[in-house]
Every structure is written in C-alpha cells, then in structure tokens.
Design an enzyme around this catalytic site. Structure first.
Site, mmCIF file in Angstrom:
data_model
loop_
_atom_site.group_PDB
_atom_site.id
_atom_site.type_symbol
_atom_site.label_atom_id
_atom_site.label_comp_id
_atom_site.label_asym_id
_atom_site.label_seq_id
_atom_site.Cartn_x
_atom_site.Cartn_y
_atom_site.Cartn_z
ATOM 1 N NE ARG A 125 23.184 72.108 23.538
ATOM 2 C CZ ARG A 125 21.957 72.483 24.081
ATOM 3 N NH1 ARG A 125 20.981 72.506 23.230
ATOM 4 N NH2 ARG A 125 22.037 72.439 25.256
ATOM 5 C CE1 TYR A 126 21.412 71.867 18.102
ATOM 6 C CE2 TYR A 126 20.461 73.608 19.298
ATOM 7 C CZ TYR A 126 20.354 72.491 19.035
ATOM 8 O OH TYR A 126 19.333 71.696 19.533
ATOM 9 N NE ARG A 129 19.644 76.535 15.696
ATOM 10 C CZ ARG A 129 20.245 75.282 15.319
ATOM 11 N NH1 ARG A 129 21.354 75.277 14.446
ATOM 12 N NH2 ARG A 129 19.347 74.244 15.371
ATOM 13 C CB CYS A 138 9.768 83.871 34.504
ATOM 14 S SG CYS A 138 10.632 82.934 33.613
ATOM 15 C CB CYS A 142 6.985 76.668 34.281
ATOM 16 S SG CYS A 142 6.565 77.855 33.214
ATOM 17 C CB CYS A 145 11.720 76.179 35.261
ATOM 18 S SG CYS A 145 12.995 77.137 34.508
ATOM 19 N NE ARG A 147 18.002 77.964 30.001
ATOM 20 C CZ ARG A 147 17.428 78.192 29.054
ATOM 21 N NH1 ARG A 147 16.484 79.264 28.873
ATOM 22 N NH2 ARG A 147 17.281 77.490 27.853
ATOM 23 C CG ASP A 306 14.533 69.362 29.035
ATOM 24 O OD1 ASP A 306 14.779 68.638 27.872
ATOM 25 O OD2 ASP A 306 14.707 70.707 28.816
ATOM 26 C CG ASP A 343 17.315 70.058 24.292
ATOM 27 O OD1 ASP A 343 18.367 69.707 23.806
ATOM 28 O OD2 ASP A 343 16.919 71.327 24.520
ATOM 29 C CE LYS A 350 15.239 73.458 21.164
ATOM 30 N NZ LYS A 350 16.938 74.254 21.312
HETATM 31 C C1 PLP Z 1 16.590 75.360 21.436
HETATM 32 C C2 PLP Z 1 18.040 76.101 21.262
HETATM 33 C C3 PLP Z 1 18.379 76.648 20.101
HETATM 34 C C4 PLP Z 1 17.472 76.882 18.975
HETATM 35 O O1 PLP Z 1 17.347 75.927 18.421
HETATM 36 P P1 PLP Z 1 16.382 75.535 17.049
HETATM 37 O O2 PLP Z 1 15.981 74.175 17.121
HETATM 38 O O3 PLP Z 1 16.868 76.501 16.077
HETATM 39 O O4 PLP Z 1 15.034 76.281 17.541
HETATM 40 C C5 PLP Z 1 19.737 77.247 19.997
HETATM 41 N N1 PLP Z 1 20.355 77.191 20.984
HETATM 42 C C6 PLP Z 1 20.320 76.440 22.280
HETATM 43 C C7 PLP Z 1 21.315 76.141 23.189
HETATM 44 C C8 PLP Z 1 19.238 75.944 22.434
HETATM 45 O O5 PLP Z 1 18.694 75.029 23.392
#
Ligand code: PLP
Length: 382
Positions: A125-126, A129, A138, A142, A145, A147, A306, A343, A350
């Site tokens: 998504r980012y 990363r 798990c 929780c 959750c 997910r 969420d 989120d 986020k």
């Molecule tokens: C939370 C998350 C991350 C990591 O986010 P950071 O802000 O770097 O901790 C990466 N990918 C997804 C899809 C996430 O939900």
C-alpha cells in the site's frame, strides 16, 4: 497521597501469572510453550469450568464457530479477574454477543488490504514497504481483530499466501526496502520455517529492514526461547512490534520474554489499540507506557479502533485519543509517547492525529505548550 496516585501505583506493579486454575501443573509444563499452546481455552465447556460467564459472554462464545475462533492461552487467562465482568483483560479475549451486532458503517476488511494485494498474502500500500501475511493463526484471539476475515481460519475467507510468487514480487520490486511480517502471528511458525523466510528475504539486496508484528511475547512469552533469539539475531537489522493494551498484561513472564528479545539486540516497539473500557483512560495509558519503557519497549502507535465488524462496543470518540496524547506530551518522557493514528477506512493508510499546539503560522509562529502557555517564534523568511 491522592487517589489517582494510588491507582497508578497499583497499575505499575509487576506480578507473575496467577496459576491457581492449574494447581497440578509443574513449572516445567507452565514454562513450556507447547504445553501453553495445547492447553489454550477454546471451548465453552472449558471456559465455564474456570469462570462464571455473563449472559452476553455465554451467547458470544456460542457464535465464535464461524466468525473469529476463541482461544486464550493459560498465561493470558491467568491475569483475568474472574469476579469482574469489566476486567480489561477479559474484554480483549472473551467473546461477547455485541460482536454479532450489525453496524452498517463496519466492514470485514476495514483497511482495504484485499484490494492492495498484488500477490495473495502480500499487501503493498505504501511506496517503499510491504505487509507480508505469513500465517492465519495466533496464540490467542483478540476480539477486535482487524483481520478477523481470515484470522483463526473459521470464517469463509481463507488466507492463501503464495510464497514463491511473493518472494519473486519482492525480488522484482526494488522500491521495497522494508518488509513487515505479520498474520496471524509469525512467531507461531517454527524456528526453522521462520529462519527460511528471513534467509530468503535477507538474500534480496534492496531489502534493508525487516520487522515482525507479534503478540506472542504477551500471549505466549514461553515461546521466546534462547533458540528463537539466536535464530532471529542472524537476520539483523530486525525489529519487533508487540501489542500490549493494558499495563496488567506486562507480567513477570512477559518481562522476561521481552528482555530476551532486547538482549538479542532487537529494538522493540508497541502498537496498542484504543479500546473502550480497556485502556481509554489517561492514568491507564500512563502506567502502560511507563511499564513498556521499563521493559525496553518503545511505544510506537496508538490506533483508533478500526471499523471492523462487531467492534462497535470497543470504539471510543476520536477526541479520547487526542486527550490521552495531550495528557502525556510534556508531562512525561518523550520516548513514552506513541503516535495516535487512524488507519483510514478503505485503504488510505495510517494517518497521524495530533493535539493542536500550533495557533498561528505566518511571520510569527504562535505555539501553545503542554501547560497551555502561549509562546512566539519568529519565522525565518526565505
Ligand atoms: C502498518 C502497515 C505498514 C507499516 O507501516 P509503518 O507506518 O511503517 O509502521 C506497511 N504496510 C501496511 C499495509 C500496513 O498496514
């Protein structure tokens, strides 16, 4: 001493697990993660043999069959206050009928993960990363959750991570420099399997940074063995984000597990979820973040809950989170303060939310400090 000081003092204390529900169990069994895992409380009969349920809880357990399974490790169960239906530990893991309440604003995939999966099991998504979903299980479940559509394996949707496709996607996508292993809980995988995954990731030159999101150090601290730590150490730089919501979760056993990870050179962060009746209280949050620092864990994120299906009873007004941050900033160690985030529903990512300290921004910057006093800073002209 004031009443609040007394409350804080009670929250900040370290206690071992209360093993009175397992009088016959030896130290060796209790300290074995295989024993802890095998003896998880996962049926109504099992739960009722150990505590009296409220009618909401009784009905809640009955509907876990096709939503999110119930599972509570003896270690985590031991810190529940069985005389208190509002116990903050109990609320996190004992199902309640409110989970079946329908709220049209809620979603089964609130963070829009499924629509950001180039490969099943890999969420990109980012820009730089990815989130890598390694298992759907798990150590305990929780009730809020995010997910739950795939986690625990009882709902219709299944997690079907495509390992080879995921690795080749990562090899090709040189912009990915950070991989976050999550699930489910990656530390439930065997040392051998996890070692193989980490070795494979480490062989990719552009991956600079790897981290694991896990609640194992809290639910099953016995899993943090010397062998696990030795294996993880080979894959540095490796960070771990744990998930603690209430100071009571930080028991002696948990502190021992966390210190083994820290001694292995693994920087530790905490992600907590703001939950009504669990930790929506500045005094609880203060004790939580202080206890985390004592365990060498840096508070990282505080999440607004969420919009996951069946979580209405857990959600707090957004102002609550801002008030908590305001109650910490300036009043305590900067390292102790997490970033409050939402989120963004649908997959926006986020998004940080901060109390307002900026009052004016032009040739003079007017700021308000933590005590509410106003200051001026002359803004340099370009
Ligand atoms: C939370 C998350 C991350 C990591 O986010 P950071 O802000 O770097 O901790 C990466 N990918 C997804 C899809 C996430 O939900």
């Amino acid at each position: 001493m004031s009443e609040t000081t007394t409350y804080y003092d009670s929250l900040i204390k370290w206690h071992p697990a209360d093993r009175s529900d397992w009088p016959e169990v030896s130290d060796e069994q209790w300290n074995s993660y295989a024993w802890q895992f095998r003896n998880r409380i996962n049926s109504l009969a099992d739960l009722e043999s150990k505590m009296t349920l409220t009618s909401d809880e009784h009905a809640g357990v009955l509907m876990t069959g096709n939503k999110l399974a119930m599972g509570i490790s003896p270690q985590f169960f031991s810190i529940i206050d069985k005389d208190d239906p509002n116990c903050p530990i109990r609320k996190q893991v004992v199902p309640r009928i409110q989970e079946s309440w329908d709220d049209p604003l809620e979603m089964s995939d609130p963070c829009g993960e499924d629509s950001h999966m180039p490969v099943p099991g890999l969420v990109h998504r980012y820009p730089d990363r990815v989130l890598f979903l390694t298992t759907d299980r798990c150590a305990s479940y929780c009730r809020y959750c995010t997910r739950s559509r795939v986690v625990s394996g009882v709902s219709d949707q299944k997690l079907e991570t495509q390992w080879e496709q995921a690795f080749s996607y990562l090899e090709k996508h040189t912009e990915v420099r950070d991989v976050l292993l999550s699930g489910g809980d990656p530390l439930l995988l065997s040392d051998n399997k996890l070692d193989k995954i980490l070795t494979r990731l480490r062989a990719i030159p552009h991956i600079q940074f790897v981290r694991i999101g896990s609640r194992i150090p809290i639910f099953l601290p016995q899993r943090v063995t010397p062998e696990l730590c030795e294996m993880l150490k080979k894959h540095h730089p490796l960070f771990i984000s744990v998930h603690v919501n209430h100071p009571k979760e930080l028991t002696e056993e948990v502190r021992t597990g966390l210190s083994k990870l820290a001694d292995a050179g693994i920087p530790l962060g905490n992600q907590s979820v703001l939950l009504k009746g669990v930790n929506d209280d500045p005094e609880v949050q203060k004790a939580l973040v202080h206890k985390l620092l004592m365990a060498r864990v840096r508070p990282y994120y505080l999440y607004q809950c969420d919009l996951i299906k069946g979580s209405q009873h857990f959600r707090t007004p957004v102002e609550k989170g801002l008030d908590i941050i305001k109650s910490l900033r300036g009043f305590t160690t900067g390292y102790a303060i997490p970033q409050f985030v939402i989120d963004a529903p649908g997959g926006g990512g986020k998004t940080p939310l901060n109390p307002e300290y900026l009052r004016r921004l032009d040739e003079t910057v007017e700021i308000q400090n933590y005590e509410g006093k106003v200051y001026q800073y002359p803004n340099p002209v370009e």
